[in-house]
Motif scaffolding. Structure first.
Motif, PDB file in Angstrom:
ATOM      1  N   LEU A 127       0.867  -1.178   0.000  1.00  0.00           N
ATOM      2  CA  LEU A 127       0.000   0.000   0.000  1.00  0.00           C
ATOM      3  C   LEU A 127       0.901   1.223   0.000  1.00  0.00           C
ATOM      4  O   LEU A 127       1.631   1.476   0.960  1.00  0.00           O
ATOM      5  N   GLU A 128       0.854   1.961  -1.096  1.00  0.00           N
ATOM      6  CA  GLU A 128       1.739   3.115  -1.268  1.00  0.00           C
ATOM      7  C   GLU A 128       1.140   4.320  -0.559  1.00  0.00           C
ATOM      8  O   GLU A 128       0.566   5.215  -1.176  1.00  0.00           O
ATOM      9  N   ASN A 129       1.256   4.344   0.789  1.00  0.00           N
ATOM     10  CA  ASN A 129       0.605   5.410   1.554  1.00  0.00           C
ATOM     11  C   ASN A 129       1.587   6.294   2.310  1.00  0.00           C
ATOM     12  O   ASN A 129       1.194   7.032   3.208  1.00  0.00           O
ATOM     13  N   LEU A 130       2.880   6.228   1.945  1.00  0.00           N
ATOM     14  CA  LEU A 130       3.838   7.132   2.564  1.00  0.00           C
ATOM     15  C   LEU A 130       3.710   8.505   1.912  1.00  0.00           C
ATOM     16  O   LEU A 130       3.603   8.607   0.687  1.00  0.00           O
ATOM     17  N   TYR A 142      15.431  -4.697  -3.187  1.00  0.00           N
ATOM     18  CA  TYR A 142      15.649  -6.087  -2.792  1.00  0.00           C
ATOM     19  C   TYR A 142      15.383  -7.068  -3.933  1.00  0.00           C
ATOM     20  O   TYR A 142      15.531  -8.278  -3.762  1.00  0.00           O
ATOM     21  N   GLY A 143      14.972  -6.541  -5.094  1.00  0.00           N
ATOM     22  CA  GLY A 143      14.817  -7.393  -6.271  1.00  0.00           C
ATOM     23  C   GLY A 143      13.518  -8.159  -6.360  1.00  0.00           C
ATOM     24  O   GLY A 143      13.408  -9.088  -7.169  1.00  0.00           O
ATOM     25  N   TYR A 144      12.516  -7.797  -5.575  1.00  0.00           N
ATOM     26  CA  TYR A 144      11.239  -8.516  -5.610  1.00  0.00           C
ATOM     27  C   TYR A 144      10.324  -7.976  -6.709  1.00  0.00           C
ATOM     28  O   TYR A 144      10.219  -6.754  -6.888  1.00  0.00           O
ATOM     29  N   PRO A 145       9.612  -8.836  -7.419  1.00  0.00           N
ATOM     30  CA  PRO A 145       8.477  -8.347  -8.217  1.00  0.00           C
ATOM     31  C   PRO A 145       7.444  -7.750  -7.265  1.00  0.00           C
ATOM     32  O   PRO A 145       7.206  -8.293  -6.181  1.00  0.00           O
ATOM     33  N   TYR A 146       6.835  -6.624  -7.648  1.00  0.00           N
ATOM     34  CA  TYR A 146       5.895  -5.972  -6.741  1.00  0.00           C
ATOM     35  C   TYR A 146       4.791  -5.284  -7.525  1.00  0.00           C
ATOM     36  O   TYR A 146       4.932  -4.966  -8.710  1.00  0.00           O
ATOM     37  N   VAL A 147       3.683  -5.053  -6.827  1.00  0.00           N
ATOM     38  CA  VAL A 147       2.610  -4.204  -7.326  1.00  0.00           C
ATOM     39  C   VAL A 147       2.236  -3.252  -6.197  1.00  0.00           C
ATOM     40  O   VAL A 147       2.041  -3.682  -5.059  1.00  0.00           O
ATOM     41  N   ALA A 148       2.160  -1.964  -6.509  1.00  0.00           N
ATOM     42  CA  ALA A 148       1.822  -0.942  -5.520  1.00  0.00           C
ATOM     43  C   ALA A 148       0.380  -0.489  -5.716  1.00  0.00           C
ATOM     44  O   ALA A 148      -0.058  -0.252  -6.841  1.00  0.00           O
TER      45      ALA A 148
END
Length: 347
Positions: A127-130, A142-148
């Protein structure tokens, strides 16, 4: 504790064959598979998941990282709905969710750093809440696949899904303007400027500017996402002169608090004052009066995020452009025509 070797001996096969059966590898006969599974059940064997993950190159775990800002993950209806959407997609795929709720600053959280270093999940939904940085940039290191889910910029940000906060806010403000309201109060969020909240404020004010309403006449009162803070902010607005005839709340929880405060002050909603929210949490349709609000499809956000992450994991694509999900104005009983004196003022 039963070992893989003991299962193999009971089934009369090699340890490699047992591993193939437990990982559902093809090319094992039905008869052999049955013998192995019977041995597993009879001996009560529990596979070593960490060892299997190391061998297979995947863990069947998805990391879900939702930083704590004001409220707990488990007390926020919108966040829970997003999480439910994620779970609806990941569980049928045979994946588990590992949930982390670090406090700010996230970069300094040993809790998150330890989890990221563990390599114990295949990808991350966050959750992109910053308010002042992209957490996805921190995760990507860290090289992880991600979805924000969410963002802090209007620019295209890879692997991001967000709702159209501006359009939703414009629509609900325009709804009140068309009902004849000209004196507005806004209950927003104090101290921290979140992108989604600033977009909602921008939408409110754009609708007012387009209607020729003086921005300087709009009264703001701060809240902090809770019902109690919405009530306190409403009490502040009710002391203003002239008193607003309509109040826009950037969240439904604060709108519920505003409704409570209006009732406690002896005001009728919407006859004396209209109150609207944003989010359309489940309880919004069941309070008195039912809340006019902006619906964001939170569960759909979670489902879409999970599906897009699986696309990344399956290498269907390396990244995707920002997806903007539309909102819907939901008109209920908490909004009504401006009081007669407001209509006279307008004329």
């Amino acid at each position: 504790m039963t070992t893989l070797k003991q299962v193999a001996e009971r089934a009369g096969v090699s340890s490699a064959t047992v591993s193939k059966v437990l990982s559902n590898t093809p090319y094992v006969s039905a008869e052999t598979r049955t013998r192995v599974l019977e041995a597993v059940n009879a001996l009560g064997y529990v596979p070593n998941l960490a060892a299997r993950a190391l061998a297979q190159g995947r863990t069947y775990n998805i990391g879900v990282i939702f930083p704590l800002i004001y409220t707990s993950l488990f007390s926020d209806p919108q966040t829970l709905s997003i999480l439910e959407g994620v779970e609806r997609v990941t569980t049928p795929q045979g994946y588990n969710l590992l949930i982390s709720t670090p406090q700010m600053p996230v970069e300094d959280s040993e809790q998150v750093q330890r989890l990221l270093r563990s390599r114990y999940f295949d990808g991350v939904i966050l959750l992109e809440n910053l308010p002042d940085r992209l957490m996805s940039a921190f995760i990507a290191e860290y090289g992880y696949p991600y979805v924000a889910i969410g963002c802090n910029t209007l620019e295209n940000t890879p692997n991001t899904i967000r709702i159209d906060d501006y359009d939703g806010a414009y629509a609900v403000a325009r709804h009140l303007i068309e009902l004849g309201h000209r004196h507005f109060g806004i209950i927003d969020v104090a101290l921290i400027a979140f992108f989604s909240m600033s977009e909602r404020l921008r939408g409110y004010r754009a609708a007012m500017v387009d209607a020729g309403i003086d921005d300087a006449a709009v009264i703001n009162a701060p809240g902090s996402y809770t019902i109690a803070s919405g009530a306190a902010a409403m009490n502040e607005l009710l002391r203003a002169e002239p008193r607003p005839t309509a109040v826009l709340c950037v969240t439904d929880l604060m709108a519920i608090g505003a409704l409570n405060a209006a009732h406690a002050a002896g005001l009728s909603v919407p006859d004396d004052i209209s109150v609207v929210g944003f989010d359309d949490i489940p309880v919004a349709a069941h309070i008195d009066p039912p809340l006019t609000t902006v619906r964001q499809e939170s569960q759909s956000l979670g489902e879409t995020a999970a599906r897009k992450l699986f696309d990344l994991l399956k290498k269907k694509h390396s990244a995707f452009d920002t997806i903007v999900v539309p909102t819907t104005l939901i008109v209920r009983g908490s909004s009504g025509p401006a009081p007669i004196e407001e209509a006279r003022y307008r004329d």
